[in-house]
Design an enzyme around this catalytic site. Structure first.
Site, PDB file in Angstrom:
ATOM      1  N   ARG A  53       0.838  -1.273   0.052  1.00  0.00           N
ATOM      2  CA  ARG A  53      -0.177   0.118   0.029  1.00  0.00           C
ATOM      3  C   ARG A  53       0.952   1.228   0.045  1.00  0.00           C
ATOM      4  O   ARG A  53       0.519   2.193  -0.715  1.00  0.00           O
ATOM      5  CB  ARG A  53      -1.014   0.055   1.121  1.00  0.00           C
ATOM      6  CG  ARG A  53      -0.713   0.222   2.497  1.00  0.00           C
ATOM      7  CD  ARG A  53      -1.495  -0.346   3.490  1.00  0.00           C
ATOM      8  NE  ARG A  53      -1.032  -1.923   3.615  1.00  0.00           N
ATOM      9  CZ  ARG A  53      -2.124  -2.668   3.270  1.00  0.00           C
ATOM     10  NH1 ARG A  53      -3.168  -2.431   3.005  1.00  0.00           N
ATOM     11  NH2 ARG A  53      -1.741  -4.036   2.969  1.00  0.00           N
ATOM     12  N   THR A  54       1.668   1.412   0.844  1.00  0.00           N
ATOM     13  CA  THR A  54       2.590   2.601   0.924  1.00  0.00           C
ATOM     14  C   THR A  54       3.384   2.894  -0.536  1.00  0.00           C
ATOM     15  O   THR A  54       3.471   4.034  -1.112  1.00  0.00           O
ATOM     16  CB  THR A  54       3.673   2.615   2.076  1.00  0.00           C
ATOM     17  OG1 THR A  54       3.139   2.267   3.195  1.00  0.00           O
ATOM     18  CG2 THR A  54       4.393   3.686   2.148  1.00  0.00           C
TER      19      THR A  54
ATOM     20  N   LYS B 132      25.669  -5.702  -3.915  1.00  0.00           N
ATOM     21  CA  LYS B 132      26.998  -5.813  -4.192  1.00  0.00           C
ATOM     22  C   LYS B 132      27.797  -4.898  -3.181  1.00  0.00           C
ATOM     23  O   LYS B 132      29.158  -4.819  -3.355  1.00  0.00           O
ATOM     24  CB  LYS B 132      27.235  -4.869  -5.459  1.00  0.00           C
ATOM     25  CG  LYS B 132      26.444  -5.875  -6.696  1.00  0.00           C
ATOM     26  CD  LYS B 132      26.724  -4.936  -8.084  1.00  0.00           C
ATOM     27  CE  LYS B 132      25.942  -5.491  -9.164  1.00  0.00           C
ATOM     28  NZ  LYS B 132      25.783  -4.673 -10.176  1.00  0.00           N
TER      29      LYS B 132
ATOM     30  N   ARG C 249      11.827   3.152   1.358  1.00  0.00           N
ATOM     31  CA  ARG C 249      11.545   2.204   2.590  1.00  0.00           C
ATOM     32  C   ARG C 249      12.834   1.395   2.761  1.00  0.00           C
ATOM     33  O   ARG C 249      13.317   0.536   2.059  1.00  0.00           O
ATOM     34  CB  ARG C 249      10.219   1.270   2.357  1.00  0.00           C
ATOM     35  CG  ARG C 249      10.417   0.411   3.316  1.00  0.00           C
ATOM     36  CD  ARG C 249       9.077  -0.360   3.337  1.00  0.00           C
ATOM     37  NE  ARG C 249       7.873   0.626   3.879  1.00  0.00           N
ATOM     38  CZ  ARG C 249       6.856   0.219   4.367  1.00  0.00           C
ATOM     39  NH1 ARG C 249       6.209  -0.820   4.080  1.00  0.00           N
ATOM     40  NH2 ARG C 249       5.886   1.301   4.463  1.00  0.00           N
TER      41      ARG C 249
ATOM     42  N   HIS D 291       7.912   6.029  10.547  1.00  0.00           N
ATOM     43  CA  HIS D 291       6.845   6.145   9.335  1.00  0.00           C
ATOM     44  C   HIS D 291       6.403   7.402   9.328  1.00  0.00           C
ATOM     45  O   HIS D 291       5.029   7.440   9.446  1.00  0.00           O
ATOM     46  CB  HIS D 291       6.073   4.922   9.581  1.00  0.00           C
ATOM     47  CG  HIS D 291       5.426   4.552   8.102  1.00  0.00           C
ATOM     48  ND1 HIS D 291       5.458   5.323   6.748  1.00  0.00           N
ATOM     49  CD2 HIS D 291       4.711   3.368   7.631  1.00  0.00           C
ATOM     50  CE1 HIS D 291       4.780   4.772   5.869  1.00  0.00           C
ATOM     51  NE2 HIS D 291       4.342   3.481   6.242  1.00  0.00           N
TER      52      HIS D 291
END
Ligand code: ASP
Length: 312
Positions: free
Chosen positions: A58-59, A88, A109, A137
């Site tokens: 959803r975000t 890497k 995120r 958040h």
């Protein structure tokens, strides 16, 4: 406080003072009602990169829809922990330096709030924290307060029940920090014993004027409150501290609704995994799906304030 310019990154709610929160809520209201064609010019020619190192549906879709509705374009890496150059060994600083050459803002995120905070100053473009590990958040908190304001008409002198996983739940951390900026807010905390608020956060919140009280029964948590903020137990971050069966004690069912005043609202950042029974959904006090829609407009407002310029 301005959000424009190279130096502004939205990493924690501590960057948002009350006037800025109000400006964003008003901008969200404006974007929701403005002519769609006009809205579609706001980020025309702009590119926003979405980098997701932790799972999200959803975000990510909410941010991407916000950019597209504002007329901008999106480039992105999902599952970036596995599929990007971080595999890497590339540092986040370098990721920002590189992606900042392609995009006008970066929505990320990440699994580590501290690493994000350290790397953000190296980015030539604004960074938006879309949820960092069990840290913060901030855009979820902005949309949570926007929802409370839309539903109840105020953010001052509220009593809330905040429930579920208060230890790892980053939405709770950001929401309580943001609400602490408003006067007269009282919070009843209801959680499995090992999943209380981190001690330093509780002290910070109390020092900023938030009144916290731990309660032992669901009924005592929600009786007479203005807002119930329910969250899921973050089992993916736990090492067996909580028995999944015991989590059932924290679920809100239709039988609890009599304890809530008519004006009260139930919020949840979603996804829910059993903490709110589906039969609650039809009650007008269940605000969690309206909250999702508000999230779209709040994220549009944030990006518009960062990149789109003055409101007409
Ligand atoms: N979607 C919210 C978050 O990303 C809540 C959750 O995952 O429980 O933090």
């Amino acid at each position: 406080m301005t959000m424009r310019g190279r130096g502004f990154h939205a990493l924690t709610v501590n960057q948002f003072d009350v006037p800025l929160v109000r400006e964003l809520m008003e901008r969200a209201e404006w974007l929701r009602t403005a002519d769609r064609e006009e809205v579609r010019t706001r980020l025309q020619g702009r590119i926003v990169a979405t980098l997701f190192y932790e799972p999200s549906t959803r975000t990510r879709l909410s941010f991407e829809s916000a950019v597209l509705r504002l007329g901008g374009s999106v480039v992105g890496a999902e599952n970036a922990r596995e599929s990007s150059s971080s595999k890497k060994g590339e540092t986040l600083e370098d990721v920002f330096r590189v992606v900042g050459c392609y995009a006008d803002a970066i929505v990320i995120r990440h699994h580590d709030q501290e690493e994000l905070d350290r790397a953000a100053p190296f980015s030539p473009v604004p960074i938006v924290n879309a949820g960092a590990g069990s840290g913060e958040h901030p855009t979820q908190a902005l949309l949570d307060v926007y929802t409370i304001w839309r539903e109840l008409g105020r953010l001052e002198h509220l009593t809330l029940a905040v429930m579920g996983d208060l230890k790892y739940g980053r939405t709770v951390h950001s929401l309580l920090r943001l609400l602490a900026k408003f006067p007269g807010v009282r919070v009843r905390l209801f959680h499995p014993a090992p999943l209380g608020l981190p001690g330093d956060l509780a002290r910070e919140l109390e020092a900023s004027g938030l009144r916290l009280e731990r309660v032992e029964r669901l009924e005592d948590a929600i009786r007479g409150v203005d807002v119930v903020y329910q969250t899921r137990i973050q089992f993916e971050r736990l090492a067996g501290e909580v028995d999944p069966q015991a989590a059932r004690l924290y679920a809100i069912t239709a039988s609890h609704l009599v304890l809530l005043p008519d004006h009260a609202r139930i919020l949840h950042p979603l996804p829910r995994v059993g903490e709110i029974a589906p039969e609650v959904d039809d009650d007008v006090r269940a605000a969690y799906f309206r909250q999702v829609e508000n999230g779209l407009y709040m994220r549009m407002a944030l990006l518009d304030a960062m990149l789109g310029g003055e409101r007409p």
